[in-house]
Write a protein that holds these residues in place. Structure first.
Motif, PDB file in Angstrom:
ATOM      1  N   GLY A 111      -0.400   2.149  -8.211  1.00 19.25           N
ATOM      2  CA  GLY A 111       0.633   3.540  -8.177  1.00 19.25           C
ATOM      3  C   GLY A 111       1.246   3.481  -6.748  1.00 19.25           C
ATOM      4  O   GLY A 111       1.308   2.720  -6.133  1.00 19.25           O
ATOM      5  N   ARG A 112       1.577   4.615  -6.568  1.00 16.12           N
ATOM      6  CA  ARG A 112       2.750   4.992  -5.326  1.00 16.12           C
ATOM      7  C   ARG A 112       1.940   4.718  -4.009  1.00 16.12           C
ATOM      8  O   ARG A 112       2.701   4.097  -3.094  1.00 16.12           O
ATOM      9  CB  ARG A 112       3.270   6.323  -5.426  1.00 16.12           C
ATOM     10  CG  ARG A 112       4.237   6.504  -6.672  1.00 16.12           C
ATOM     11  CD  ARG A 112       5.052   8.153  -6.493  1.00 16.12           C
ATOM     12  NE  ARG A 112       5.881   8.257  -7.561  1.00 16.12           N
ATOM     13  CZ  ARG A 112       6.413   9.173  -7.416  1.00 16.12           C
ATOM     14  NH1 ARG A 112       6.659  10.295  -6.735  1.00 16.12           N
ATOM     15  NH2 ARG A 112       7.317   9.383  -8.543  1.00 16.12           N
ATOM     16  N   ALA A 113       0.897   5.062  -3.805  1.00 12.35           N
ATOM     17  CA  ALA A 113       0.198   4.716  -2.658  1.00 12.35           C
ATOM     18  C   ALA A 113      -0.100   3.183  -2.392  1.00 12.35           C
ATOM     19  O   ALA A 113       0.150   2.849  -1.316  1.00 12.35           O
ATOM     20  CB  ALA A 113      -1.285   5.487  -2.733  1.00 12.35           C
ATOM     21  N   GLY A 114      -0.368   2.542  -3.185  1.00  7.16           N
ATOM     22  CA  GLY A 114      -0.398   1.197  -3.095  1.00  7.16           C
ATOM     23  C   GLY A 114       0.896   0.487  -2.754  1.00  7.16           C
ATOM     24  O   GLY A 114       0.947  -0.600  -1.962  1.00  7.16           O
ATOM     25  N   ALA A 115       1.978   1.095  -3.688  1.00  3.24           N
ATOM     26  CA  ALA A 115       3.353   0.326  -3.050  1.00  3.24           C
ATOM     27  C   ALA A 115       3.724   0.702  -1.820  1.00  3.24           C
ATOM     28  O   ALA A 115       4.407  -0.253  -1.156  1.00  3.24           O
ATOM     29  CB  ALA A 115       4.433   1.281  -4.172  1.00  3.24           C
ATOM     30  N   ALA A 116       3.295   1.886  -1.407  1.00  2.10           N
ATOM     31  CA  ALA A 116       3.842   2.491   0.046  1.00  2.10           C
ATOM     32  C   ALA A 116       2.934   1.492   1.086  1.00  2.10           C
ATOM     33  O   ALA A 116       3.351   1.212   2.049  1.00  2.10           O
ATOM     34  CB  ALA A 116       3.543   3.762   0.294  1.00  2.10           C
ATOM     35  N   ALA A 117       1.825   1.060   0.571  1.00  2.53           N
ATOM     36  CA  ALA A 117       0.908   0.286   1.446  1.00  2.53           C
ATOM     37  C   ALA A 117       1.274  -1.073   1.503  1.00  2.53           C
ATOM     38  O   ALA A 117       1.565  -2.161   2.645  1.00  2.53           O
ATOM     39  CB  ALA A 117      -0.462   0.261   1.199  1.00  2.53           C
ATOM     40  N   PHE A 118       1.870  -1.633   0.694  1.00  3.07           N
ATOM     41  CA  PHE A 118       2.624  -2.832   0.295  1.00  3.07           C
ATOM     42  C   PHE A 118       3.703  -3.151   1.360  1.00  3.07           C
ATOM     43  O   PHE A 118       3.972  -4.122   2.108  1.00  3.07           O
ATOM     44  CB  PHE A 118       2.748  -3.298  -1.162  1.00  3.07           C
ATOM     45  CG  PHE A 118       3.638  -4.520  -1.156  1.00  3.07           C
ATOM     46  CD1 PHE A 118       2.972  -5.767  -1.236  1.00  3.07           C
ATOM     47  CD2 PHE A 118       5.097  -4.329  -1.563  1.00  3.07           C
ATOM     48  CE1 PHE A 118       4.004  -6.893  -1.361  1.00  3.07           C
ATOM     49  CE2 PHE A 118       5.757  -5.762  -1.549  1.00  3.07           C
ATOM     50  CZ  PHE A 118       5.129  -6.876  -1.523  1.00  3.07           C
ATOM     51  N   LEU A 119       4.494  -2.215   1.205  1.00  3.84           N
ATOM     52  CA  LEU A 119       5.634  -2.089   1.954  1.00  3.84           C
ATOM     53  C   LEU A 119       5.157  -2.045   3.486  1.00  3.84           C
ATOM     54  O   LEU A 119       6.184  -2.820   4.457  1.00  3.84           O
ATOM     55  CB  LEU A 119       6.767  -1.145   1.692  1.00  3.84           C
ATOM     56  CG  LEU A 119       7.525  -1.315   0.471  1.00  3.84           C
ATOM     57  CD1 LEU A 119       8.268  -0.056   0.093  1.00  3.84           C
ATOM     58  CD2 LEU A 119       8.223  -2.292  -0.041  1.00  3.84           C
ATOM     59  N   ARG A 120       4.324  -1.143   3.803  1.00  5.00           N
ATOM     60  CA  ARG A 120       3.996  -1.063   5.167  1.00  5.00           C
ATOM     61  C   ARG A 120       3.406  -2.238   5.679  1.00  5.00           C
ATOM     62  O   ARG A 120       3.810  -2.927   6.911  1.00  5.00           O
ATOM     63  CB  ARG A 120       3.148   0.087   5.206  1.00  5.00           C
ATOM     64  CG  ARG A 120       2.427   0.192   6.676  1.00  5.00           C
ATOM     65  CD  ARG A 120       1.592   1.605   6.870  1.00  5.00           C
ATOM     66  NE  ARG A 120       0.754   1.772   5.808  1.00  5.00           N
ATOM     67  CZ  ARG A 120      -0.616   1.349   5.833  1.00  5.00           C
ATOM     68  NH1 ARG A 120      -0.963   0.701   6.933  1.00  5.00           N
ATOM     69  NH2 ARG A 120      -1.445   1.530   4.881  1.00  5.00           N
ATOM     70  N   HIS A 121       2.537  -2.974   5.068  1.00  2.00           N
ATOM     71  CA  HIS A 121       1.906  -4.103   5.496  1.00  2.00           C
ATOM     72  C   HIS A 121       2.898  -5.159   5.679  1.00  2.00           C
ATOM     73  O   HIS A 121       2.826  -6.153   6.593  1.00  2.00           O
ATOM     74  CB  HIS A 121       0.829  -4.584   4.333  1.00  2.00           C
ATOM     75  CG  HIS A 121      -0.235  -3.734   4.734  1.00  2.00           C
ATOM     76  ND1 HIS A 121      -0.816  -3.253   5.814  1.00  2.00           N
ATOM     77  CD2 HIS A 121      -1.305  -3.207   3.622  1.00  2.00           C
ATOM     78  CE1 HIS A 121      -2.087  -2.260   5.706  1.00  2.00           C
ATOM     79  NE2 HIS A 121      -2.184  -2.557   4.232  1.00  2.00           N
ATOM     80  N   GLY A 122       3.818  -5.324   4.425  1.00  2.36           N
ATOM     81  CA  GLY A 122       4.813  -6.534   4.490  1.00  2.36           C
ATOM     82  C   GLY A 122       5.849  -6.313   5.822  1.00  2.36           C
ATOM     83  O   GLY A 122       6.024  -7.389   6.523  1.00  2.36           O
TER      84      GLY A 122
END
Length: 277
Positions: A111-122
């Motif tokens: 979902g969107r929260a996971g996508a946002a976390a992926f970008l933040r960690h990346g």
């Protein structure tokens, strides 16, 4: 550190959680495991890509097997031991195996929260010019012959936001050749600066990444179908032979003929025996 539980800083920061010593240990464990369970681990020629030392790297690869993380950590802790390595993993899996956070893996929820976390960690990882972020970009186990190649959109978003990075396509697959154990095969494509995608829409970036990865996967497929070890650099020599009564018979036949026994199914003495039958 004085950090509260509600702080999203270091508690899920992959850079802070990663242990170089544990990465090296786990890489050695996986190398032994692959030596036992594979006939060989091979890298298609021309071999390793030429990576700039002063820029972070995003490795975009297909995802055919459970073995992919093992292969990546072996590559990362041998050839790229001076580059801190990271990769996303399903958040539920990370909760089950928490030690994985210590070897550079970070959880991604659907979902969107996971996508946002992926970008933040990346973005956090790529702030270090030595870092390598290995992404199985198909997002789920996918047969390496499936076409067209389709990648999750997160990697295109990250590439667009990280113009300082270099993007490298990597194809992997695990075919059986002449032995009872499979081959682990890999091929790198040409590195490309993420800045080349500056200003492009995310769908266009995704399509370009898919085309580049698909081309490398097609090249590796031809290498695999050739069954020719000369087309590869051998990174790990693993197990050979069928074992059991069959290898016992072959060993006895070699001894009777005054030959050295090799457990490899494709050994020349074994081929001679086959041709005489």
């Amino acid at each position: 550190m004085g950090q509260g539980k509600g702080d999203d800083g270091l508690k899920d920061d992959p850079v802070a959680l990663r242990s170089p010593a544990l990465c090296r240990f786990f890489g050695a464990v996986m190398a032994r495991r692959m030596r036992r369970d594979f006939h060989a681990v091979r890298l298609a020629r021309p071999g390793w890509p030429d990576l700039p030392a002063d820029r972070p790297v995003i490795v975009c690869l297909n995802h055919p097997s459970w073995w992919d993380p093992a292969l990546l950590i072996v590559m990362g802790t041998t050839r790229y031991r001076d580059r801190p390595g990271y990769g996303p993993i399903d958040a539920a899996m990370l909760r089950r195996y928490r030690f994985m956070a210590r070897i550079g893996l970070f959880g991604v929820e659907p979902g969107r929260a996971g996508a946002a976390a992926f970008l933040r960690h990346g973005r956090r990882i790529l702030a270090d010019p030595r870092s390598m972020l290995w992404i199985t970009a198909e997002g789920a186990f996918t047969d390496p012959r499936r076409r067209p190649v389709r990648l999750r959109p997160g990697i295109a978003h990250l590439v667009r936001r990280a113009p300082e990075a270099v993007v490298v396509p990597l194809a992997v697959e695990y075919p059986f050749w002449d032995e009872s154990t499979p081959e682990a095969l890999a091929r790198f494509g040409e590195p490309m600066p993420a800045s080349a995608f500056a200003g492009q829409p995310v769908p266009d970036i995704a399509a370009a990444l898919e085309r580049r990865l698909e081309a490398v996967m097609d090249a590796l497929a031809l290498d695999a179908q050739s069954r020719d070890p000369a087309r590869f650099l051998t990174l790990i020599d693993g197990s050979a032979g069928v074992g059991g009564v069959y290898d016992l018979w072959r060993r006895a036949r070699a001894w009777a003929g005054g030959q050295r026994f090799s457990p490899a199914h494709g050994d020349a003495s074994d081929k001679e025996g086959v041709s005489r039958r």
